[in-house]
Design an enzyme around this catalytic site. Structure first.
Site, short mmCIF file in Angstrom:
data_model
loop_
_atom_site.label_atom_id
_atom_site.label_comp_id
_atom_site.label_asym_id
_atom_site.label_seq_id
_atom_site.Cartn_x
_atom_site.Cartn_y
_atom_site.Cartn_z
N ALA A 78 0.84 -1.20 0.00
CA ALA A 78 0.00 0.00 0.00
C ALA A 78 0.87 1.25 0.00
O ALA A 78 2.02 1.21 0.45
CB ALA A 78 -0.93 0.01 1.22
N ASP A 79 0.31 2.33 -0.49
CA ASP A 79 1.03 3.60 -0.47
C ASP A 79 0.02 4.74 -0.36
O ASP A 79 -1.07 4.67 -0.93
CB ASP A 79 1.87 3.78 -1.74
CG ASP A 79 2.85 4.93 -1.60
OD1 ASP A 79 3.84 4.78 -0.86
OD2 ASP A 79 2.60 6.00 -2.21
#
Length: 212
Positions: A78-79
């Site tokens: 995730a970012d």
């Protein structure tokens, strides 16, 4: 149930997965996070989420993937990016950088984009959730005291909505959990596509330090 690995060092993402009853192990998957030329913010966060998931799977080399296809290891990457008028505000590099970010965000609305990617080596699924956050005005002295708290140093955009920075927020349209670091509704749907259910009995998360 397929085993899940979180390719992230973020304690917020660990807390959010635990919140919805998803057991997981943590694996380190550092990547180059430099934006590409002319890359949009959405393309940037989704590319990084996919890259983190792929890097985690590559260093994991989980034997289940070769010997038990019905129990393939799944990696989540995730970012999150804070975006103001198309400009990505990363983690502040210094006190001056953090104070400048807060000054830019003060009294204005900005976007928070969080991308999530899952892979088991056979397929990759990803999505990006956009939320809008509005800040009240922030005085220079208040911004300096917030920096002195230590909270902004490792946060995208220089603030934490789940922490002391909550006092700046006058409104939010979208997903609160996405602004924290992981959109739980959308993540749960992705996990279901990989055979991972929510609301499971939990044990403390383990960290994979030397998977090979």
């Amino acid at each position: 149930m397929n085993p899940l690995y979180l390719a992230s060092g973020s304690p917020r993402r660990r807390e959010l997965l635990t919140q919805i009853g998803v057991p997981f192990s943590v694996i380190s998957a550092p990547i180059d996070e430099t934006p590409l030329a002319d890359e949009s913010a959405q393309a940037y966060v989704e590319r990084l989420a996919r890259a983190k998931a792929a890097a985690g799977l590559a260093c994991l080399a989980h034997p289940d993937n070769a010997t038990a296809p019905e129990r393939r290891a799944v990696v989540l990457g995730a970012d999150t990016a804070v975006v103001l008028e198309g400009r990505i505000l990363g983690k502040p590099q210094s006190r001056e950088d953090a104070l400048a970010m807060l000054a830019d965000l003060a009294g204005r609305e900005h976007q928070v984009l969080t991308a999530v990617a899952l892979t088991d080596g056979l397929r990759v699924r990803s999505l990006c959730v956009a939320s809008s956050v509005h800040f009240r005005p922030i005085g220079a002295d208040e911004a300096q005291r917030y920096w002195a708290s230590g909270e902004p140093a490792d946060k995208a955009g220089g603030y934490a909505i789940q922490g002391l920075g909550a006092v700046f927020v006058t409104g939010l349209a979208g997903s609160y959990s996405a602004v924290v670091g992981l959109p739980l509704c959308e993540t749960a749907e992705l996990l279901g596509q990989f055979g991972i259910a929510c609301w499971q009995p939990l044990v403390p998360a383990t960290e994979v330090t030397n998977p090979r």
